[in-house]
Design a protein around this motif. Structure first.
Motif, PDB file in Angstrom:
ATOM      1  N   THR A 146      -6.359  -0.026   4.461  1.00 20.88           N
ATOM      2  CA  THR A 146      -5.004   0.351   3.914  1.00 20.88           C
ATOM      3  C   THR A 146      -5.188   1.814   3.596  1.00 20.88           C
ATOM      4  O   THR A 146      -6.258   2.153   3.617  1.00 20.88           O
ATOM      5  N   GLN A 164      -6.715   2.209   0.400  1.00 23.58           N
ATOM      6  CA  GLN A 164      -7.961   1.935   0.233  1.00 23.58           C
ATOM      7  C   GLN A 164      -8.552   3.148   0.704  1.00 23.58           C
ATOM      8  O   GLN A 164      -9.965   3.589   0.117  1.00 23.58           O
ATOM      9  N   SER A 216      -3.278  -0.921 -11.343  1.00 22.87           N
ATOM     10  CA  SER A 216      -3.375  -2.388 -10.576  1.00 22.87           C
ATOM     11  C   SER A 216      -2.665  -3.224 -11.364  1.00 22.87           C
ATOM     12  O   SER A 216      -2.881  -3.752 -12.568  1.00 22.87           O
ATOM     13  N   GLU A 267      -4.307  -9.569  -7.002  1.00 16.32           N
ATOM     14  CA  GLU A 267      -4.158  -8.957  -5.676  1.00 16.32           C
ATOM     15  C   GLU A 267      -4.545  -7.485  -5.421  1.00 16.32           C
ATOM     16  O   GLU A 267      -5.449  -7.166  -4.516  1.00 16.32           O
ATOM     17  N   HIS A 268      -3.835  -6.733  -5.943  1.00 20.93           N
ATOM     18  CA  HIS A 268      -3.994  -5.429  -6.009  1.00 20.93           C
ATOM     19  C   HIS A 268      -5.133  -4.837  -6.534  1.00 20.93           C
ATOM     20  O   HIS A 268      -5.632  -3.856  -5.797  1.00 20.93           O
ATOM     21  N   ARG A 286      -7.959  -6.399  -6.389  1.00 16.22           N
ATOM     22  CA  ARG A 286      -8.933  -6.831  -5.342  1.00 16.22           C
ATOM     23  C   ARG A 286      -8.889  -5.925  -4.196  1.00 16.22           C
ATOM     24  O   ARG A 286     -10.033  -5.506  -3.545  1.00 16.22           O
ATOM     25  N   GLU A 287      -7.717  -5.453  -3.656  1.00 14.76           N
ATOM     26  CA  GLU A 287      -7.533  -4.507  -2.575  1.00 14.76           C
ATOM     27  C   GLU A 287      -8.237  -3.121  -2.945  1.00 14.76           C
ATOM     28  O   GLU A 287      -8.784  -2.497  -2.168  1.00 14.76           O
ATOM     29  N   ASN A 288      -7.635  -2.774  -4.178  1.00 15.84           N
ATOM     30  CA  ASN A 288      -8.596  -1.483  -4.721  1.00 15.84           C
ATOM     31  C   ASN A 288      -9.998  -1.475  -4.870  1.00 15.84           C
ATOM     32  O   ASN A 288     -10.657  -0.818  -4.169  1.00 15.84           O
TER      33      ASN A 288
END
Length: 158
Positions: A96, A99, A117, A121-122, A124-126
């Protein structure tokens, strides 16, 4: 701050939004050179620290903590999330745009980014941004869109 370290209340201490003049003043006071980190705004569209503050910090072994590393606040975004450059880099890395921005923020291995965050989920994305290795082509594209400063600029704090 040193008294807190001495009493075991904290392990280390740092400052926020200190520019070179502030850091040099801190270095002149007793134990000021024990400062471990300077927390400043830093992301691809806010690179003013690269001209003289970041080199000063590196030469004095002071870590950079990037706050708002995703330009979370209104005017700070400056087109980052919709930029064709970051979109292209994100597509190349199957990532993303946020990211890619975080990967850019910590690309030197000496910077800590503290993105907001709100959900697991956010977070983990970070965290997945740590797996992105930007190459010279990626960095050149980002540099073209948001070049490093060629002169001293005030700290960006908004």
């Amino acid at each position: 701050m040193e008294e807190l370290v001495e009493h075991g209340k904290i392990g280390a201490w740092g400052v926020s939004n200190f520019d070179v003049d502030d850091m040099e003043e801190l270095w002149r006071i007793p134990d000021g050179q024990h400062c471990q980190v300077n927390q400043v705004l830093y992301h691809p569209a806010s690179r003013g620290i690269e001209f003289n503050l970041l080199p000063w910090m590196r030469s004095h072994d002071v870590a950079l903590m990037a706050y708002c590393p995703l330009a979370q606040a209104g005017s700070l975004r400056r087109g980052l999330f919709s930029s064709p450059e970051l979109t292209a880099v994100a597509q190349r890395h199957e990532a993303t745009v946020p990211q890619v921005i975080l990967a850019w923020d910590v690309r030197d291995g000496h910077t800590v980014a503290i993105p907001k965050s709100c959900t697991p989920e956010h977070a983990r994305e970070n965290a997945a941004a740590a797996n992105i290795q930007l190459d010279t082509e990626d960095l050149a594209l980002i540099d073209k869109a948001w070049p490093a400063p060629s002169r001293k600029v005030p700290l960006d704090i908004q």
